[in-house]
Scaffold this motif. Structure first.
Motif, PDB file in Angstrom:
ATOM      1  N   SER A   1      88.736  50.457   6.607  1.00 17.59           N
ATOM      2  CA  SER A   1      87.676  49.818   5.904  1.00 17.59           C
ATOM      3  C   SER A   1      87.754  48.676   5.072  1.00 17.59           C
ATOM      4  O   SER A   1      88.979  48.366   4.520  1.00 17.59           O
ATOM      5  N   GLY A   2      86.739  47.782   4.741  1.00 15.70           N
ATOM      6  CA  GLY A   2      86.972  46.754   3.858  1.00 15.70           C
ATOM      7  C   GLY A   2      85.716  45.684   4.068  1.00 15.70           C
ATOM      8  O   GLY A   2      84.689  46.110   4.683  1.00 15.70           O
ATOM      9  N   SER A   3      85.957  44.653   3.554  1.00 16.33           N
ATOM     10  CA  SER A   3      84.782  43.473   3.642  1.00 16.33           C
ATOM     11  C   SER A   3      85.445  42.053   4.357  1.00 16.33           C
ATOM     12  O   SER A   3      86.616  41.903   3.984  1.00 16.33           O
ATOM     13  N   VAL A   4      84.504  41.320   4.871  1.00 12.61           N
ATOM     14  CA  VAL A   4      84.925  40.111   5.688  1.00 12.61           C
ATOM     15  C   VAL A   4      83.788  39.144   5.022  1.00 12.61           C
ATOM     16  O   VAL A   4      82.668  39.270   5.010  1.00 12.61           O
ATOM     17  N   ILE A   5      84.242  37.665   4.848  1.00  9.70           N
ATOM     18  CA  ILE A   5      83.562  36.775   4.542  1.00  9.70           C
ATOM     19  C   ILE A   5      83.809  35.744   5.666  1.00  9.70           C
ATOM     20  O   ILE A   5      84.857  35.415   6.002  1.00  9.70           O
ATOM     21  N   ALA A   6      82.578  35.345   6.191  1.00 12.64           N
ATOM     22  CA  ALA A   6      82.476  34.210   7.297  1.00 12.64           C
ATOM     23  C   ALA A   6      81.531  33.107   6.811  1.00 12.64           C
ATOM     24  O   ALA A   6      80.620  33.257   6.227  1.00 12.64           O
ATOM     25  N   ARG A   7      82.449  32.163   6.981  1.00 10.60           N
ATOM     26  CA  ARG A   7      81.608  30.760   6.789  1.00 10.60           C
ATOM     27  C   ARG A   7      81.209  29.863   7.840  1.00 10.60           C
ATOM     28  O   ARG A   7      82.268  29.722   8.706  1.00 10.60           O
ATOM     29  N   PHE A   8      79.952  29.259   7.932  1.00  8.66           N
ATOM     30  CA  PHE A   8      79.641  28.517   8.786  1.00  8.66           C
ATOM     31  C   PHE A   8      78.924  27.094   8.433  1.00  8.66           C
ATOM     32  O   PHE A   8      78.350  27.023   7.207  1.00  8.66           O
ATOM     33  N   ASP A   9      79.132  26.011   9.161  1.00  7.10           N
ATOM     34  CA  ASP A   9      78.634  24.685   8.810  1.00  7.10           C
ATOM     35  C   ASP A   9      77.160  24.712   8.930  1.00  7.10           C
ATOM     36  O   ASP A   9      76.427  25.450   9.540  1.00  7.10           O
ATOM     37  N   GLU A  10      76.386  23.277   8.615  1.00 13.84           N
ATOM     38  CA  GLU A  10      75.050  23.108   8.960  1.00 13.84           C
ATOM     39  C   GLU A  10      74.620  23.237  10.013  1.00 13.84           C
ATOM     40  O   GLU A  10      73.461  23.481  10.528  1.00 13.84           O
TER      41      GLU A  10
ATOM     42  N   VAL B   1      76.668  29.771  -1.896  1.00 14.53           N
ATOM     43  CA  VAL B   1      77.319  28.549  -1.396  1.00 14.53           C
ATOM     44  C   VAL B   1      76.696  27.709  -2.498  1.00 14.53           C
ATOM     45  O   VAL B   1      75.805  27.253  -2.576  1.00 14.53           O
ATOM     46  N   ALA B   2      77.931  26.860  -3.082  1.00 11.54           N
ATOM     47  CA  ALA B   2      77.443  25.776  -3.849  1.00 11.54           C
ATOM     48  C   ALA B   2      78.434  24.650  -3.870  1.00 11.54           C
ATOM     49  O   ALA B   2      79.789  25.190  -3.863  1.00 11.54           O
ATOM     50  N   ALA B   3      78.302  23.267  -3.944  1.00 11.45           N
ATOM     51  CA  ALA B   3      79.021  22.214  -3.974  1.00 11.45           C
ATOM     52  C   ALA B   3      80.209  22.438  -2.624  1.00 11.45           C
ATOM     53  O   ALA B   3      81.098  21.967  -2.846  1.00 11.45           O
TER      54      ALA B   3
ATOM     55  N   SER C   1      73.050  27.222   1.850  1.00 13.18           N
ATOM     56  CA  SER C   1      72.551  25.972   0.992  1.00 13.18           C
ATOM     57  C   SER C   1      72.663  24.693   2.115  1.00 13.18           C
ATOM     58  O   SER C   1      72.407  24.973   3.337  1.00 13.18           O
ATOM     59  N   ASP C   2      72.538  23.426   1.814  1.00 11.62           N
ATOM     60  CA  ASP C   2      72.202  22.321   2.528  1.00 11.62           C
ATOM     61  C   ASP C   2      73.487  22.139   3.662  1.00 11.62           C
ATOM     62  O   ASP C   2      73.397  21.283   4.542  1.00 11.62           O
ATOM     63  N   ASP C   3      74.707  22.475   2.876  1.00 13.65           N
ATOM     64  CA  ASP C   3      75.901  22.417   3.946  1.00 13.65           C
ATOM     65  C   ASP C   3      76.304  23.682   4.570  1.00 13.65           C
ATOM     66  O   ASP C   3      77.563  23.748   4.977  1.00 13.65           O
ATOM     67  N   GLY C   4      75.753  24.645   4.647  1.00 13.65           N
ATOM     68  CA  GLY C   4      76.164  25.598   5.515  1.00 13.65           C
ATOM     69  C   GLY C   4      75.356  27.155   5.138  1.00 13.65           C
ATOM     70  O   GLY C   4      74.832  27.405   4.071  1.00 13.65           O
TER      71      GLY C   4
END
Length: 418
Positions: A35-44, A66-68, A4-7
Motif C-alpha cells: 500500500s501507499g500513495s501516488v502523485i500524477a501530474r498532467f499538463d494543460e 497546483v500553483a506556479a 490550475s491553468d497549467d495542468g
C-alpha cells in the motif's frame, strides 16, 4: 485532484497487499509493493508529465494543489502508524506537506499542523488551505505560527507560500459543528468558501458563526437551524487574496449536514445545487429583507442563485436523476453537471440554467458508458473541466460527446469535458 491553468495533479491511494503496477497513457511506469500513495501530474492538454510514488504504508494524500507550475501535496495517517514519505520516516498523525517542482522532484517534507487538511487550492505562487482545528492551541505552518481557536468548533483558512510559510490565517468559529464543504478561487483571485453550521441546539437568539478578518474587523452571521443534529444552515464567505473578509452571509436554512457541497461563484453572484431528499423538505433562503422565502421543492435537486450581495435568491427545480457533481459558470450561462446511473449503465449529464428567466434546459449527455462510473471533477482557471473517471465496474466503452469512444481497458482515466 487539484487543477490550475497549467495542468492537473491527481493523488491516488493503493491498498494492495501484492505488487501493484501503475501506468499512465497505457505505459507501465511504476511498480508498487504494497500500500501507499501516488502523485500524477498532467499538463494543460492532459498529457502525463510525471508520476511518483510518494508514500509507503497506511497513509494517503489528504489534498493536492497546483500553483506556479509546481505541485503541493498534503499527507496524513489517522491511524498513527509509521509510514515512509519521500524517503523520510513519519511516526505521528500530523499533516505533512511536500513541494514538487515542475519535473516532479520533491523537496524535504515539512510538518504543517496536527489536525487535517479539508481542502486546498492554488492561487498565484501560494496555496489556500482549509483545516479543522480542535479546542487546543496549535503550531501551524513553517516555522510554526501559534493559533488559538476562537470557538468550540473552528475552521482555519490560511494562505501559505509554496514552502509552507504562513502569509495569513483567518478563523471561522461557532458553538455548533462548523464545516467547510467547498473552497474555490475565482478569476479575480478572490477566495470563496461554502460551509455549514449545525449539530447542536441554538441559543435564544440563534447559533452565531464568527468570521475573523484582516480589514474590516470580524463579522458575525447567525444560524437559526433547529436542534435536529442532522440539519444545518449553509453559510458563504468571500475573502480577498490578502485575507480581507469581503462578504459573509447565511444563505440557506435547514439543509441536511453535508448535503450542500456544490457551488459556483461569479461576478454576478453565487449558485448552489441543493439535494432536496426527493422533494421531502423545502428550500428556505433569506429574502434579503430580514425574512425567508420557502420554495416547496418538486424535484430531487434545486438550483439556488443569489446576486452579488448574496441576496434575492432565485430557486429553480431540476428534475434530474442521479447526483450533482458541479455547478460552473460559462460565457453562455450556468451549467449543472450530474451523474446518472440507470440499468447498470453510467452517464454524466449537463443541464444549462437560465437564471434571469428562471428555467432549466433539457439535460444533455456529455459522457456515457456501458457500466457505472465514479466521477470526480476539477476546474481549471479558464473554467473548463477535467474529470477523473474511475472504472470500478469494468466498463468496456466510454463515450464522450464530440470525441471518439474510449475502449476501456484501465481502471482510471483523466479526460477533458465539454
Amino acid at each position: 485532484a487539484g487543477a490550475s491553468d497549467d495542468g492537473l495533479a491527481v493523488a491516488l491511494r493503493t491498498a494492495a497487499e501484492e505488487v501493484d503496477q501503475i501506468s499512465v497513457g497505457g505505459t507501465a511506469d511504476l511498480t508498487l509493493a504494497g500500500s501507499g500513495s501516488v502523485i500524477a501530474r498532467f499538463d494543460e492538454q492532459g498529457e502525463p508529465v510525471w508520476l511518483r510514488a510518494a508514500t509507503r504504508g497506511n497513509t494517503g494524500a489528504l489534498a493536492v494543489g497546483v500553483a506556479a507550475g509546481e505541485t503541493i501535496a498534503f499527507f496524513g495517517a489517522n491511524s498513527g502508524d509509521t509510514y515512509q514519505l519521500e524517503g523520510h520516516m513519519i511516526a505521528d498523525r500530523d499533516v505533512w506537506a511536500v513541494r514538487y517542482d515542475a519535473s516532479g522532484e520533491p523537496g524535504t517534507p515539512y510538518r504543517l499542523c496536527p489536525s487535517t487538511v479539508d481542502a486546498a487550492v492554488g492561487v498565484e505562487d501560494s496555496m489556500i488551505i482549509a483545516t479543522t482545528l480542535g479546542r487546543e492551541p496549535i503550531e501551524f505552518g513553517q516555522p510554526g505560527v501559534p493559533i488559538e481557536p476562537l470557538g468550540d468548533s473552528t475552521i482555519a483558512i490560511a494562505r501559505l507560500s509554496l514552502d509552507g510559510e504562513v502569509m495569513w490565517v483567518r478563523q471561522l468559529a461557532g458553538s455548533g459543528l462548523v464545516t467547510v464543504e467547498n473552497l474555490q478561487v475565482d478569476a479575480a483571485g478572490r477566495i470563496a468558501i461554502l460551509g455549514q453550521i449545525g449539530g447542536s441546539a441554538p441559543g435564544p437568539s440563534g447559533r452565531p458563526l464568527t468570521l475573523s478578518a484582516g480589514e474590516p474587523d470580524a463579522q458575525t452571521v447567525v444560524s437559526t437551524a433547529g436542534d435536529d443534529g442532522l440539519l444545518a444552515d449553509t453559510w458563504l464567505a468571500r475573502y480577498s487574496v490578502e485575507g480581507d473578509l469581503l462578504q459573509s452571509a447565511i444563505v440557506l436554512h435547514g439543509a441536511p449536514l453535508g448535503a450542500v457541497q456544490i457551488s459556483a461563484w461569479s461576478s454576478e453572484g453565487v449558485h448552489l445545487a441543493v439535494p432536496t431528499e426527493a422533494g421531502r423538505f423545502p428550500v428556505v433562503v433569506p429574502d434579503g429583507e430580514g425574512g425567508t422565502l420557502a420554495h416547496d421543492a418538486q424535484a430531487p435537486l434545486a438550483f439556488v442563485s443569489f446576486d452579488s450581495e448574496l441576496k434575492a435568491a432565485t430557486v429553480i427545480d431540476l428534475p434530474l436523476s442521479g447526483s450533482p457533481l458541479a455547478v460552473r459558470t460559462t460565457s453562455t450561462g450556468l451549467r449543472v453537471y450530474s451523474s446518472r446511473t440507470e440499468s447498470a449503465t453510467g452517464a454524466l449529464q449537463i443541464t444549462t440554467v437560465d437564471v434571469t428567466q428562471g428555467v432549466a434546459g433539457t439535460p444533455s449527455v456529455a459522457l456515457e458508458s456501458d457500466r457505472p462510473l465514479e466521477l470526480s471533477l476539477a476546474t481549471r482557471v479558464d473554467g473548463s473541466l477535467v474529470s477523473a473517471v474511475r472504472n470500478g465496474w469494468n466498463a468496456t466503452r466510454i463515450a464522450r460527446a464530440g470525441f471518439e469512444d474510449v475502449i476501456a481497458d484501465a481502471p482510471l482515466y483523466v479526460m477533458s469535458l465539454p
